[in-house]
Design a protein around this motif. Structure first.
Motif, short mmCIF file in Angstrom:
data_model
loop_
_atom_site.label_atom_id
_atom_site.label_comp_id
_atom_site.label_asym_id
_atom_site.label_seq_id
_atom_site.Cartn_x
_atom_site.Cartn_y
_atom_site.Cartn_z
N TYR A 11 1.01 -1.11 0.01
CA TYR A 11 0.00 -0.03 0.01
C TYR A 11 0.78 1.18 0.01
O TYR A 11 0.48 2.04 -0.66
N LYS A 12 1.91 1.46 0.93
CA LYS A 12 2.77 2.56 0.98
C LYS A 12 3.52 2.51 -0.47
O LYS A 12 3.51 3.80 -0.77
N GLU A 13 3.98 1.48 -1.00
CA GLU A 13 4.45 1.84 -2.49
C GLU A 13 3.62 2.11 -3.42
O GLU A 13 4.18 3.06 -4.10
N MET A 14 2.46 1.83 -3.29
CA MET A 14 1.24 2.50 -4.50
C MET A 14 1.14 3.83 -4.09
O MET A 14 1.36 4.52 -5.21
N ILE A 15 0.96 4.30 -2.81
CA ILE A 15 0.82 5.65 -2.83
C ILE A 15 2.27 6.60 -3.00
O ILE A 15 1.92 7.44 -3.76
N ASP A 16 3.29 5.90 -2.87
CA ASP A 16 4.47 6.71 -3.38
C ASP A 16 4.52 6.60 -4.84
O ASP A 16 4.83 7.61 -5.40
N ILE A 17 4.16 5.63 -5.46
CA ILE A 17 4.25 5.72 -6.95
C ILE A 17 3.00 6.62 -7.19
O ILE A 17 3.44 7.45 -8.52
N ILE A 18 1.92 6.63 -6.98
CA ILE A 18 0.81 7.71 -7.33
C ILE A 18 1.54 9.21 -6.95
O ILE A 18 1.28 10.09 -7.97
N LYS A 19 2.10 9.51 -6.13
CA LYS A 19 2.61 10.70 -5.64
C LYS A 19 3.68 10.93 -6.65
O LYS A 19 3.48 12.15 -7.40
N SER A 20 4.57 10.04 -7.16
CA SER A 20 5.66 10.29 -8.13
C SER A 20 4.94 10.67 -9.42
O SER A 20 5.30 11.59 -10.19
N PHE A 21 3.90 10.04 -9.53
CA PHE A 21 3.28 9.95 -10.87
C PHE A 21 2.85 11.39 -11.17
O PHE A 21 2.88 12.08 -12.23
N ILE A 22 2.01 11.95 -10.27
CA ILE A 22 1.45 13.18 -10.03
C ILE A 22 2.43 14.24 -10.06
O ILE A 22 2.25 15.53 -10.95
N ASN A 23 3.42 14.18 -9.27
CA ASN A 23 4.58 15.15 -9.22
C ASN A 23 5.40 15.47 -10.44
O ASN A 23 5.92 16.33 -10.70
N LYS A 24 5.37 14.48 -11.35
CA LYS A 24 5.88 14.54 -12.66
C LYS A 24 5.28 15.64 -13.64
O LYS A 24 6.08 16.20 -14.52
N SER A 25 4.07 15.83 -13.41
CA SER A 25 3.34 16.80 -14.26
C SER A 25 2.37 17.46 -13.12
O SER A 25 0.87 17.27 -13.56
N PRO A 26 2.74 17.97 -12.36
CA PRO A 26 1.69 18.76 -11.40
C PRO A 26 0.76 19.84 -11.83
O PRO A 26 -0.09 19.81 -11.17
N ASN A 27 0.69 20.15 -12.87
CA ASN A 27 -0.21 21.19 -13.30
C ASN A 27 -1.39 20.69 -14.37
O ASN A 27 -2.24 21.12 -14.62
N SER A 28 -1.13 19.09 -14.48
CA SER A 28 -2.22 18.42 -15.35
C SER A 28 -3.25 18.32 -14.54
O SER A 28 -3.49 18.56 -13.41
N ILE A 29 -4.22 17.80 -15.32
CA ILE A 29 -5.63 17.41 -14.68
C ILE A 29 -5.72 15.84 -14.33
O ILE A 29 -5.43 15.20 -15.35
N TYR A 30 -6.13 15.53 -13.19
CA TYR A 30 -6.02 14.07 -12.84
C TYR A 30 -7.60 13.81 -12.46
O TYR A 30 -8.28 14.44 -11.74
N ASN A 31 -7.72 12.56 -12.78
CA ASN A 31 -9.04 11.79 -12.20
C ASN A 31 -8.37 10.52 -11.34
O ASN A 31 -7.93 9.69 -11.99
N ILE A 32 -8.89 10.42 -10.22
CA ILE A 32 -8.73 9.48 -9.58
C ILE A 32 -9.68 8.67 -9.13
O ILE A 32 -10.73 8.98 -8.63
N SER A 33 -9.79 7.31 -9.53
CA SER A 33 -10.98 6.37 -9.44
C SER A 33 -10.70 5.20 -8.91
O SER A 33 -9.66 4.36 -8.65
#
Length: 153
Positions: A11-33
């Motif tokens: 679970y922690k690794e998943m959160i870290d991957i999600i954070k990293s994915f979002i931080n690569k393009s912080p100004n983009s629009i995201y949908n989390i489902s």
């Protein structure tokens, strides 16, 4: 959880991957489902999915598979799927908010207007919205009706 891109992750690794994915393009629009689907065999195979879509630029997803005693009733199955999605979304929302990631989470329900479950949609949507989440049903509920569905087979 498991990711086709990152393999088996906790679970922690998943959160870290999600954070990293979002931080690569912080100004983009995201949908989390979060979505869940299930399939009956001699048991019920349940797949819950967490998907992060960077609108216009792909996404990543994670899934978890479990088996439970066979759930025969269609309404019972839909409520069980929704309960699983809500449980994961609540935990995920809490952790992401602490990390400063607050795009909102949408629950994807494997129900639409062309099936046995259409009568349950108002109740399911009301439940999800009362818990503070957005809700999508077919044909827009890709986390449940496409991704999770693929892994229930």
């Amino acid at each position: 959880m498991y990711s086709p891109t990152y393999g088996k992750v906790n679970y922690k690794e998943m959160i870290d991957i999600i954070k990293s994915f979002i931080n690569k393009s912080p100004n983009s629009i995201y949908n989390i489902s979060v979505g869940t689907d299930s399939q009956n065999f001699d048991y019920t195979k349940v797949v819950v999915v967490v998907a992060v879509h960077r609108v216009g630029h792909g996404g990543i997803f994670f899934y978890d598979i479990k088996t439970v005693k066979k759930i025969s009733g269609i309404s019972q199955k839909l409520f069980y799927e929704t309960s699983n999605s809500l449980s994961v979304a609540m935990k995920l929302s809490e952790v992401l908010e602490k990390e400063g990631i607050d795009f909102g989470i949408s629950i994807h329900v494997d129900a639409g207007n062309n099936g046995q479950t259409y009568k349950l949609i108002p109740e399911i949507v009301g439940w999800i919205k009362a818990c503070g989440f957005g809700c999508e049903t077919k044909p827009n509920s890709y986390a449940a009706s496409s991704i999770a569905d693929k892994y229930t087979k």
